[in-house]
Write a protein that holds these residues in place. Structure first.
Motif, short mmCIF file in Angstrom:
data_model
loop_
_atom_site.label_atom_id
_atom_site.label_comp_id
_atom_site.label_asym_id
_atom_site.label_seq_id
_atom_site.Cartn_x
_atom_site.Cartn_y
_atom_site.Cartn_z
N SER A 457 -37.52 -5.65 -6.59
CA SER A 457 -38.21 -4.77 -5.65
C SER A 457 -39.10 -5.57 -4.71
O SER A 457 -39.08 -5.38 -3.48
CB SER A 457 -39.04 -3.73 -6.41
N ILE A 462 -37.88 -3.56 -1.27
CA ILE A 462 -37.37 -2.21 -1.44
C ILE A 462 -38.20 -1.50 -2.51
O ILE A 462 -38.78 -2.14 -3.38
CB ILE A 462 -35.88 -2.19 -1.84
N THR A 465 -37.41 2.54 -6.86
CA THR A 465 -36.35 3.54 -7.01
C THR A 465 -35.05 3.15 -6.32
O THR A 465 -34.03 3.81 -6.51
CB THR A 465 -36.81 4.90 -6.46
N LYS A 466 -35.08 2.08 -5.51
CA LYS A 466 -33.87 1.63 -4.83
C LYS A 466 -33.20 0.45 -5.55
O LYS A 466 -32.16 -0.03 -5.11
CB LYS A 466 -34.19 1.23 -3.39
N ARG A 468 -30.89 -1.29 -8.14
CA ARG A 468 -29.67 -0.83 -8.80
C ARG A 468 -29.26 -1.75 -9.94
O ARG A 468 -29.64 -2.92 -9.98
CB ARG A 468 -28.54 -0.73 -7.78
N TYR A 475 -28.39 3.40 -9.45
CA TYR A 475 -29.83 3.25 -9.37
C TYR A 475 -30.46 3.28 -10.77
O TYR A 475 -30.07 4.07 -11.63
CB TYR A 475 -30.44 4.34 -8.49
N ASP A 479 -34.29 9.05 -7.93
CA ASP A 479 -35.11 9.21 -6.73
C ASP A 479 -35.09 10.66 -6.32
O ASP A 479 -34.14 11.15 -5.69
CB ASP A 479 -34.55 8.32 -5.62
N THR A 482 -34.68 11.54 -2.33
CA THR A 482 -33.39 11.40 -1.65
C THR A 482 -32.23 11.92 -2.47
O THR A 482 -31.10 12.00 -1.98
CB THR A 482 -33.12 9.93 -1.33
N SER A 484 -30.66 10.42 -4.65
CA SER A 484 -29.62 9.39 -4.66
C SER A 484 -29.58 8.62 -5.97
O SER A 484 -28.86 7.63 -6.08
CB SER A 484 -29.87 8.39 -3.52
#
Length: 488
Positions: A457, A462, A465-466, A468, A475, A479, A482, A484
């Motif tokens: 991160s 980023i 939560t982004k 992966r 992920y 999140d 989004t 996602s």
């Protein structure tokens, strides 16, 4: 995005990266596209990691020629690219007279294929070399030129050298179409834009037939065959076997083997399950598969302790409808060059395949070798392998090498940061794991996982939560904003 390239390589596995490495030696604009965030995210990350000698493939087949030549090329590439390879030799063992006859056939085939040093050993000689194999083994075929390797590391080394020499890699870049005009390739369309090109090398692995279809060539099919593995803790399995121990092969493949790794673990597998064509990405392991794998492995090495297992995984092999590698120009579409159906011994064959395909393009385009080509790749510090004095010197230069993140494998923050910022840097948790071994130990990331996520991160700028695990949508955290998150 609109780009121009002389050659576009589709697929970032061992074949695609080896091809890119070879192309980068010439004055060619080469771009590799890979649909996932990490290279080698398909079959390359989940295979037996054996560099085969070349006795198994039928005489006269493309597999046989590429295998033997590829094995020789790796002997030269090992030092040049700092590859993790151990030339251990391999055994194919027989339990009875019928299987001994198969070994003699393999010996003759290997000699016809040009494999040096093959010998038939009796059971006592095998057990003297490998004390833990079964007392029921009657004999074995010994292949001294075989070895074991770290497949992800090989692919990454090819890719890093290519990038250092001017090649480009587009990750998270999915091919959506190949534009063909008057029977010739004009461009590769992706979800990141268009790449104008005259040549496309189709190294898309299990999806190579789908890429070929986009270019109008329906001449072959790729069928998925899954293989399941069990990996054991290296401390519990020390000295169990030194060389790969194979059973006598069958029409389904080389069989379930027992093999060491370059990092000191031992694994067993793979079994072979033909899958439906809509299951090309099915890498789930099964209870029945694990039972089969253990039962057959114990025929070779009886004292495999199940309690030492630390993880299970599966890979999918690209079985071609032709029964052989599919290499060379398409007979349908000009500029489409196939590197399809690359199942075993594809890992061993990769540098030979790359040279074969690149030589053809070079001849046709009149390309010349770069005068400023750079061999090798940037050094990659491995803290646990350094002397105490070198460790202290590295910490003095960068204090992050003094902070151990992964206790099982003694991986430092400095190594993780280096892995993220290399020429083809890690973008995911598994990307860090395969470059540094953080998360590959007994606890499988239970201790170091959260810290690796934090470092990714921070270094990639980023949100947490982004971050992966490996694939596009895998992920690590859900999140809510989004929607996602979740597993791919």
């Amino acid at each position: 995005m609109t780009k121009q390239a002389d050659v576009v390589v589709i697929g970032g596995g061992i074949t695609g990266t080896a091809v890119l490495h070879e192309l980068a030696k010439y004055n060619l604009r080469a771009i590799l596209v890979e649909q996932e965030p990490e290279l080698a995210a398909g079959t390359t990350k989940a295979n037996s990691a054996v560099l085969h000698a070349g006795f198994d493939a039928p005489e006269g087949s493309i597999k046989a020629r590429m295998n033997v030549e590829g094995n020789k090329l790796y002997h030269d590439l090992k030092d040049e690219l700092d590859l993790q390879i151990r030339w251990s030799g391999s055994f194919v063992v027989a339990m009875d007279d019928e299987q001994m006859a198969v070994l003699r056939d393999l010996l003759k085939r290997g000699q016809d294929n040009g494999v040096p040093g093959l010998e038939i050993w009796d059971g006592d000689a095998v057990r003297k070399s490998e004390p833990n194999v079964s007392k029921d083994i009657k004999g074995a075929l010994w292949a001294p030129t075989a070895g074991i390797c770290w497949p992800f590391g090989l692919a990454l080394a090819f890719a890093e050298n290519a990038v250092v020499n001017g090649a480009e890699i587009l990750r998270e870049c999915t091919v959506t179409d190949i534009i063909v005009e008057q029977g010739a390739v004009k461009s590769v369309e992706t979800d990141q834009g268009s790449i104008e090109t005259k040549y496309v090398i189709n190294a898309a692995g299990i999806h190579a037939d789908e890429i070929s279809h986009l270019a109008g060539d329906n001449s072959f099919a790729i069928h998925p065959r899954k293989g399941e593995y069990i990996l054991f803790d290296k401390t519990a399995q020390k000295n169990l076997v030194y060389s790969p121990i194979f059973p006598t092969p069958t029409k389904m493949g080389k069989g379930i083997l027992v093999c060491a790794t370059t990092h000191g673990n031992v694994f067993v597998g793979p079994n072979a399950q033909d899958m439906n064509d809509d299951e090309k990405d099915n890498t789930a392991v099964t209870i029945s598969g694990m039972d089969e794998t253990l039962e057959k492995a114990r025929r070779l090495v009886p004292n495999i302790p199940v309690g030492a297992a630390i993880t299970e995984f599966a890979g999918v092999r690209a079985v071609s409808s032709t029964g052989d590698f599919i290499l060379g120009p398409s007979k349908i579409t000009k500029g489409l060059i196939q590197a399809a159906g690359i199942q075993s011994p594809g890992l061993t064959s990769a540098p030979a395949i790359a040279k074969y395909l690149t030589d053809a393009i070079v001849r046709e385009m009149g390309a010349v070798k770069k005068s400023d080509y750079k061999k090798g790749r940037p050094a990659q510090p491995c803290f646990r392998m350094l002397t105490n004095a070198d460790q202290r010197a590295l910490i003095a230069k960068d204090s992050r090498y003094g902070r151990v993140i992964c206790r099982c494998e003694t991986v430092t923050e400095g190594e993780i940061v280096d892995a993220i910022h290399r020429p083809v840097g890690a973008r995911t948790v598994d990307g860090v794991k395969r470059r540094t071994r953080a998360g590959m130990g007994r606890c499988q990331g239970g201790f170091c996982g959260p810290r690796v996520i934090q470092i990714l991160s921070r270094e990639l700028h980023i949100p947490i939560t982004k971050v992966r695990k490996e694939m596009k949508k895998s992920y690590m955290f859900y999140d809510k904003e989004t929607q996602s998150g979740g597993k791919a």
